[in-house]
Motif scaffolding. Structure first.
Motif, PDB file in Angstrom:
ATOM      1  N   LYS A  45       0.792  -1.238   0.165  1.00 20.28           N
ATOM      2  CA  LYS A  45      -0.193  -0.061  -0.064  1.00 20.28           C
ATOM      3  C   LYS A  45       1.005   1.161  -0.032  1.00 20.28           C
ATOM      4  N   ALA A  53      -9.534   0.814  -3.529  1.00 22.66           N
ATOM      5  CA  ALA A  53     -10.883  -0.031  -3.978  1.00 22.66           C
ATOM      6  C   ALA A  53     -10.765  -1.216  -3.318  1.00 22.66           C
ATOM      7  N   GLY A 110     -15.806   0.136   1.463  1.00 20.32           N
ATOM      8  CA  GLY A 110     -15.632  -0.653   2.481  1.00 20.32           C
ATOM      9  C   GLY A 110     -15.452   0.233   3.630  1.00 20.32           C
ATOM     10  N   ALA A 129     -17.381   5.416   2.715  1.00 16.75           N
ATOM     11  CA  ALA A 129     -17.221   6.740   2.210  1.00 16.75           C
ATOM     12  C   ALA A 129     -17.632   6.935   0.651  1.00 16.75           C
TER      13      ALA A 129
HETATM   14  C1  5RP Z   1     -13.588   3.622   1.450  1.00 16.00           C
HETATM   15  C2  5RP Z   1     -13.225   2.932   0.152  1.00 16.00           C
HETATM   16  C3  5RP Z   1     -11.731   2.456   0.291  1.00 16.00           C
HETATM   17  O1  5RP Z   1     -11.155   2.934  -1.011  1.00 16.00           O
HETATM   18  C4  5RP Z   1     -11.853   0.809   0.083  1.00 16.00           C
HETATM   19  O2  5RP Z   1     -12.346   0.483   0.951  1.00 16.00           O
HETATM   20  C5  5RP Z   1     -10.238   0.569   0.186  1.00 16.00           C
HETATM   21  O3  5RP Z   1      -9.742   0.468   1.239  1.00 16.00           O
HETATM   22  P1  5RP Z   1      -8.414   0.242   1.913  1.00 16.00           P
HETATM   23  O4  5RP Z   1      -7.323   1.145   0.918  1.00 16.00           O
HETATM   24  O5  5RP Z   1      -8.456   0.486   3.287  1.00 16.00           O
HETATM   25  O6  5RP Z   1      -8.184  -1.225   1.476  1.00 16.00           O
HETATM   26  O7  5RP Z   1     -13.647   2.844  -0.791  1.00 16.00           O
HETATM   27  O8  5RP Z   1     -15.135   3.855   1.317  1.00 16.00           O
END
Ligand code: 5RP
Length: 223
Positions: free
Chosen positions: A7, A87, A100, A103
């Motif tokens: 990440k 995503a 997830g 938002a």
């Molecule tokens: C938040 C999102 C995020 O982009 C998605 O959940 C990915 O999160 P992460 O980078 O923590 O894996 O859509 O609403």
């Protein structure tokens, strides 16, 4: 490399897509947090690296402001060059499941302002078909049971996410059991269900580029 390191890798790589002195659209999540960290480092070397940001959540706004970055309201901006966001799933055509982090509504709004959507994700997010990750749907609270019944007719099983109220005061219904083979059509169909504010399928406005963190480095997928 750990998922966290992957990440961080794509968070740093996303900086290359942000023109110097521009206003950048910023998504939400743990991968975007890495992008914001990288932006903070870049600002130390060049205080004019960005002129400001438009943010998709209270969480990202607080993080950006903590670094001294001006956060502009979306309604004050007519266009952004680039929007950077993570995503939960992305397919080989750039369609995504998002939300997830709850938002999704503001993410769809800010993404729509941008000419280019740069998705940053570790390789675990790349899928053949969307739907294994429970699909987040933001709903008006009084419609939650009705929306869950509508998804049952589509073969999905919906559940209200416990303890979560969105930045817009709504609920999230997470839907399992779907295999989304025609994402753009699916997005339009779900938008017709009364009480749905936003469905977490991002297909009508999909990613332009995905920076995928792999153990061999950053893989760039263009759509
Ligand atoms: C938040 C999102 C995020 O982009 C998605 O959940 C990915 O999160 P992460 O980078 O923590 O894996 O859509 O609403």
């Amino acid at each position: 490399m750990t998922q966290d390191e992957l990440k961080a890798l794509v968070g740093r790589a996303a900086l290359d897509y942000v023109p110097s002195g521009s206003i950048v659209g910023v998504g939400t999540g743990s991968t975007v947090d890495k992008f914001i960290d990288a932006l903070g480092e870049a600002l130390k070397a060049d205080p004019k690296r960005v002129a400001g940001a438009v943010s998709s959540s209270v969480r990202s706004t607080e993080r950006l402001q903590g670094l001294g970055i001006t956060v502009l309201p979306a309604e004050s901006v007519t266009e952004l060059g680039v929007y950077i966001d993570g995503a939960d799933e992305i397919d080989h055509a750039g369609h995504m499941i998002k939300g997830g982090g709850a938002a999704l509504t503001r993410e769809k709004i800010v993404a729509d302002l941008a000419q280019q959507f740069v998705c940053i994700a570790d390789e675990s997010k790349l899928v053949e078909a969307l739907g294994k990750f429970p699909l987040p749907v933001e709903v008006i609270p009084m419609a939650a049971a009705q929306v869950i019944r509508a998804f049952a007719k589509l073969g999905g099983s919906g559940k209200v996410r416990e303890g979560v109220t969105t930045d817009n005061g709504n609920l999230i219904v997470d839907v399992t059991g779907l295999r989304i083979l025609a994402p753009a059509q699916f997005e339009s169909d779900v938008n017709q269900i009364p009480g749905v504010v936003t469905v977490g399928v991002f297909a009508r406005n999909k990613a332009s580029v995905c920076l995928l963190g792999t153990s061999a480095g950053v893989k760039t997928l263009s759509f």
